[in-house]
Design a protein around this motif. Structure first.
Motif, PDB file in Angstrom:
ATOM      1  N   PHE A 186     -33.310  36.898  44.280  1.00 28.57           N
ATOM      2  CA  PHE A 186     -33.280  36.857  42.824  1.00 28.57           C
ATOM      3  C   PHE A 186     -31.862  36.617  42.309  1.00 28.57           C
ATOM      4  O   PHE A 186     -30.898  37.169  42.845  1.00 28.57           O
ATOM      5  CB  PHE A 186     -33.777  38.177  42.224  1.00 28.57           C
ATOM      6  N   ALA A 187     -31.725  35.819  41.273  1.00 32.45           N
ATOM      7  CA  ALA A 187     -30.534  35.878  40.436  1.00 32.45           C
ATOM      8  C   ALA A 187     -30.639  37.153  39.601  1.00 32.45           C
ATOM      9  O   ALA A 187     -31.733  37.690  39.407  1.00 32.45           O
ATOM     10  CB  ALA A 187     -30.449  34.650  39.543  1.00 32.45           C
ATOM     11  N   VAL A 188     -29.511  37.643  39.118  1.00 29.43           N
ATOM     12  CA  VAL A 188     -29.518  38.864  38.308  1.00 29.43           C
ATOM     13  C   VAL A 188     -28.705  38.633  37.045  1.00 29.43           C
ATOM     14  O   VAL A 188     -27.608  38.058  37.089  1.00 29.43           O
ATOM     15  CB  VAL A 188     -28.930  40.066  39.082  1.00 29.43           C
ATOM     16  N   ALA A 189     -29.245  39.075  35.933  1.00 31.77           N
ATOM     17  CA  ALA A 189     -28.554  39.004  34.642  1.00 31.77           C
ATOM     18  C   ALA A 189     -28.640  40.373  33.982  1.00 31.77           C
ATOM     19  O   ALA A 189     -29.711  40.987  33.961  1.00 31.77           O
ATOM     20  CB  ALA A 189     -29.188  37.939  33.747  1.00 31.77           C
ATOM     21  N   THR A 190     -27.532  40.838  33.451  1.00 29.22           N
ATOM     22  CA  THR A 190     -27.515  42.140  32.801  1.00 29.22           C
ATOM     23  C   THR A 190     -26.486  42.141  31.683  1.00 29.22           C
ATOM     24  O   THR A 190     -25.632  41.248  31.608  1.00 29.22           O
ATOM     25  CB  THR A 190     -27.214  43.258  33.821  1.00 29.22           C
ATOM     26  N   PHE A 191     -26.570  43.125  30.803  1.00 29.68           N
ATOM     27  CA  PHE A 191     -25.620  43.237  29.699  1.00 29.68           C
ATOM     28  C   PHE A 191     -25.518  44.687  29.274  1.00 29.68           C
ATOM     29  O   PHE A 191     -26.363  45.523  29.633  1.00 29.68           O
ATOM     30  CB  PHE A 191     -26.047  42.349  28.512  1.00 29.68           C
ATOM     31  N   ASP A 192     -24.465  44.989  28.543  1.00 34.69           N
ATOM     32  CA  ASP A 192     -24.288  46.326  27.975  1.00 34.69           C
ATOM     33  C   ASP A 192     -24.873  46.348  26.566  1.00 34.69           C
ATOM     34  O   ASP A 192     -24.547  45.498  25.733  1.00 34.69           O
ATOM     35  CB  ASP A 192     -22.800  46.692  27.906  1.00 34.69           C
ATOM     36  N   TRP A 193     -25.740  47.332  26.310  1.00 32.89           N
ATOM     37  CA  TRP A 193     -26.292  47.480  24.962  1.00 32.89           C
ATOM     38  C   TRP A 193     -25.170  47.641  23.934  1.00 32.89           C
ATOM     39  O   TRP A 193     -24.074  48.113  24.258  1.00 32.89           O
ATOM     40  CB  TRP A 193     -27.182  48.723  24.878  1.00 32.89           C
ATOM     41  N   ARG A 194     -25.489  47.316  22.688  1.00 29.83           N
ATOM     42  CA  ARG A 194     -24.550  47.607  21.594  1.00 29.83           C
ATOM     43  C   ARG A 194     -24.173  49.083  21.619  1.00 29.83           C
ATOM     44  O   ARG A 194     -24.997  49.960  21.892  1.00 29.83           O
ATOM     45  CB  ARG A 194     -25.175  47.248  20.249  1.00 29.83           C
ATOM     46  N   GLY A 195     -22.888  49.346  21.370  1.00 30.65           N
ATOM     47  CA  GLY A 195     -22.433  50.724  21.278  1.00 30.65           C
ATOM     48  C   GLY A 195     -22.107  51.394  22.590  1.00 30.65           C
ATOM     49  O   GLY A 195     -21.810  52.595  22.609  1.00 30.65           O
ATOM     50  N   GLN A 196     -22.144  50.657  23.709  1.00 30.31           N
ATOM     51  CA  GLN A 196     -21.824  51.297  24.983  1.00 30.31           C
ATOM     52  C   GLN A 196     -21.283  50.275  25.980  1.00 30.31           C
ATOM     53  O   GLN A 196     -21.298  49.072  25.729  1.00 30.31           O
ATOM     54  CB  GLN A 196     -23.046  52.008  25.564  1.00 30.31           C
ATOM     55  N   GLY A 197     -20.802  50.782  27.127  1.00 35.25           N
ATOM     56  CA  GLY A 197     -20.233  49.908  28.136  1.00 35.25           C
ATOM     57  C   GLY A 197     -19.067  49.109  27.590  1.00 35.25           C
ATOM     58  O   GLY A 197     -18.224  49.618  26.853  1.00 35.25           O
ATOM     59  N   GLY A 198     -19.026  47.836  27.946  1.00 37.89           N
ATOM     60  CA  GLY A 198     -17.977  46.959  27.457  1.00 37.89           C
ATOM     61  C   GLY A 198     -18.359  46.181  26.231  1.00 37.89           C
ATOM     62  O   GLY A 198     -17.651  45.235  25.850  1.00 37.89           O
ATOM     63  N   SER A 199     -19.459  46.553  25.582  1.00 36.45           N
ATOM     64  CA  SER A 199     -19.888  45.900  24.353  1.00 36.45           C
ATOM     65  C   SER A 199     -19.266  46.558  23.132  1.00 36.45           C
ATOM     66  O   SER A 199     -18.668  47.633  23.220  1.00 36.45           O
ATOM     67  CB  SER A 199     -21.419  45.928  24.247  1.00 36.45           C
ATOM     68  N   GLU A 200     -19.417  45.915  22.012  1.00 38.37           N
ATOM     69  CA  GLU A 200     -18.809  46.404  20.773  1.00 38.37           C
ATOM     70  C   GLU A 200     -19.369  47.765  20.390  1.00 38.37           C
ATOM     71  O   GLU A 200     -20.592  47.963  20.357  1.00 38.37           O
ATOM     72  CB  GLU A 200     -19.067  45.383  19.656  1.00 38.37           C
ATOM     73  N   ARG A 201     -18.483  48.708  20.118  1.00 36.38           N
ATOM     74  CA  ARG A 201     -18.881  50.040  19.653  1.00 36.38           C
ATOM     75  C   ARG A 201     -19.130  49.979  18.148  1.00 36.38           C
ATOM     76  O   ARG A 201     -18.578  49.133  17.441  1.00 36.38           O
ATOM     77  CB  ARG A 201     -17.819  51.081  20.002  1.00 36.38           C
ATOM     78  N   LEU A 202     -19.951  50.909  17.643  1.00 29.74           N
ATOM     79  CA  LEU A 202     -20.513  50.738  16.306  1.00 29.74           C
ATOM     80  C   LEU A 202     -19.910  51.645  15.246  1.00 29.74           C
ATOM     81  O   LEU A 202     -20.072  51.382  14.050  1.00 29.74           O
ATOM     82  CB  LEU A 202     -22.032  50.961  16.363  1.00 29.74           C
ATOM     83  N   ILE A 203     -19.239  52.733  15.654  1.00 27.21           N
ATOM     84  CA  ILE A 203     -18.656  53.642  14.672  1.00 27.21           C
ATOM     85  C   ILE A 203     -17.229  53.961  15.087  1.00 27.21           C
ATOM     86  O   ILE A 203     -16.784  53.590  16.175  1.00 27.21           O
ATOM     87  CB  ILE A 203     -19.486  54.939  14.513  1.00 27.21           C
ATOM     88  N   GLY A 204     -16.515  54.670  14.223  1.00 23.45           N
ATOM     89  CA  GLY A 204     -15.102  54.915  14.439  1.00 23.45           C
ATOM     90  C   GLY A 204     -14.793  55.658  15.724  1.00 23.45           C
ATOM     91  O   GLY A 204     -13.780  55.383  16.374  1.00 23.45           O
ATOM     92  N   ASN A 205     -15.636  56.610  16.112  1.00 18.16           N
ATOM     93  CA  ASN A 205     -15.444  57.330  17.366  1.00 18.16           C
ATOM     94  C   ASN A 205     -16.213  56.597  18.459  1.00 18.16           C
ATOM     95  O   ASN A 205     -17.439  56.694  18.543  1.00 18.16           O
ATOM     96  CB  ASN A 205     -15.941  58.767  17.244  1.00 18.16           C
TER      97      ASN A 205
END
Length: 330
Positions: free
Chosen positions: A83-102
């Motif tokens: 298999f090829a594999v594709a994955t991502f970080d949900w919004r607000g966690q991991g290396g994705s954009e965080r959503l609030i000031g903290n």
């Protein structure tokens, strides 16, 4: 478990992956950002298959607090199967954009936002860059998001494989609607960004392995500790009241009698017999009502089935093979 940490820069102008000696990145990775329809930047990674016949692409979606690096070993397992594999970080966690000031607090406006993430990833990355057919593998919160995706578009994925899907929380199964209402009211009056502090949300360290609810495997647990130390920006702690409101409402809706009939993609749900994060009997109850799927309970397993000891992981991967690998066209 000892090992020096480094930060792997796959593209000097793009996102990075935190890599340790005990958690090497599988070769051939391509890392980047994609932008959702509501203008958030999310980190993703894709790998080509490494061996065997071509079988399509596994789309791997994580649980709350998780990140791409945590699944390097599992990525290698899927690739070795063709298999090829594709994955991502949900919004607000991991290396994705965080959503609030903290940035250490878990937040989402509404649970449907995770559907936006997955739908955009499918359109922007999977369809143009990855070989079909597509198979969705979701853990915990990602499992609940995967269930809702299966009700929205039954053509996106050929099959869905879930690890301890978050359909109810341990010891809160009788109070889901009440907690959802409380958190919704609190959010409405401006308290949505207030954290719901819990002991288990501290930054992990080796001393926390004893009696942890995630895995019985000390090496894999310490690997998670080392990864956060390599890049503290991956750390996510307590959820907020707004996250709780969104997630509790989604879990309560999934408990309705009408929900199983809306799931029309072949599906296998695995539950952990010793889970103290999600409520295993709720997974079993949903599994018994599925029209196009079934469930299995893995004896002795704690919540993070892909991070468990070799014996338990072997059972998980055997179930994956029986349900997906052996059914693929080669």
């Amino acid at each position: 478990m000892q090992g020096s940490s480094v930060t792997a820069l796959v593209d000097p102008n793009g996102p990075k992956l935190a890599v340790t000696a005990n958690n090497p990145v599988p070769e051939g990775v391509r890392v980047g950002f994609f932008t959702t329809s509501d203008k958030l930047r999310l980190r993703y990674a894709i790998w080509p298959k490494s061996a065997g016949p071509h079988r399509g692409t596994v789309c791997l979606v994580q649980g709350r607090t998780e990140y791409i690096e945590k699944y390097f070993e599992t990525v290698a397992d899927f690739r070795a199967r063709g298999f090829a594999v594709a994955t991502f970080d949900w919004r607000g966690q991991g290396g994705s954009e965080r959503l609030i000031g903290n940035p250490t607090l878990g937040y989402v406006d509404k649970f449907d936002d995770y559907w936006t993430d997955l739908r955009c990833f499918h359109a922007e990355i999977l369809l143009p860059d990855c070989p079909p057919p597509f198979y969705l593998v979701g853990h915990s919160m990602g499992g609940l998001a995967s269930l809702y995706a299966a009700t929205r578009d039954r053509m996106m994925f050929d099959r869905v494989f879930l690890s301890a899907p978050m359909v109810s929380l341990y010891k809160m199964e009788q109070a889901m609607k009440r907690w959802a209402l409380f958190a919704e009211v609190a959010s409405f009056v401006g308290l949505g960004k207030v954290p719901v502090a819990r002991k288990g949300d501290r930054r992990p360290d080796e001393a926390m392995f004893v009696n942890n609810p995630l895995t019985s495997d000390v090496l894999r647990y310490n690997r998670m500790v080392e990864t956060i130390r390599a890049d503290d920006g991956l750390y996510l702690g307590s959820p907020t009241l707004r996250w709780l409101a969104a997630s509790m409402r989604a879990m309560a809706d999934a408990a309705h009698d009408s929900f199983p009939a809306t799931l029309k993609i072949p599906m296998l749900m695995l539950a952990a017999a010793r889970d103290e994060i999600v409520y295993t009997p709720a997974i079993e109850a949903l599994g018994l009502r599925l029209r196009t799927g079934r469930h299995m309970v893995i004896p002795g397993a704690r919540h993070e089935l892909f991070m468990e000891n070799d014996s338990i992981r072997g059972q998980v991967l055997a179930a994956f093979d029986a349900f997906i690998t052996d059914q693929t066209r080669v």
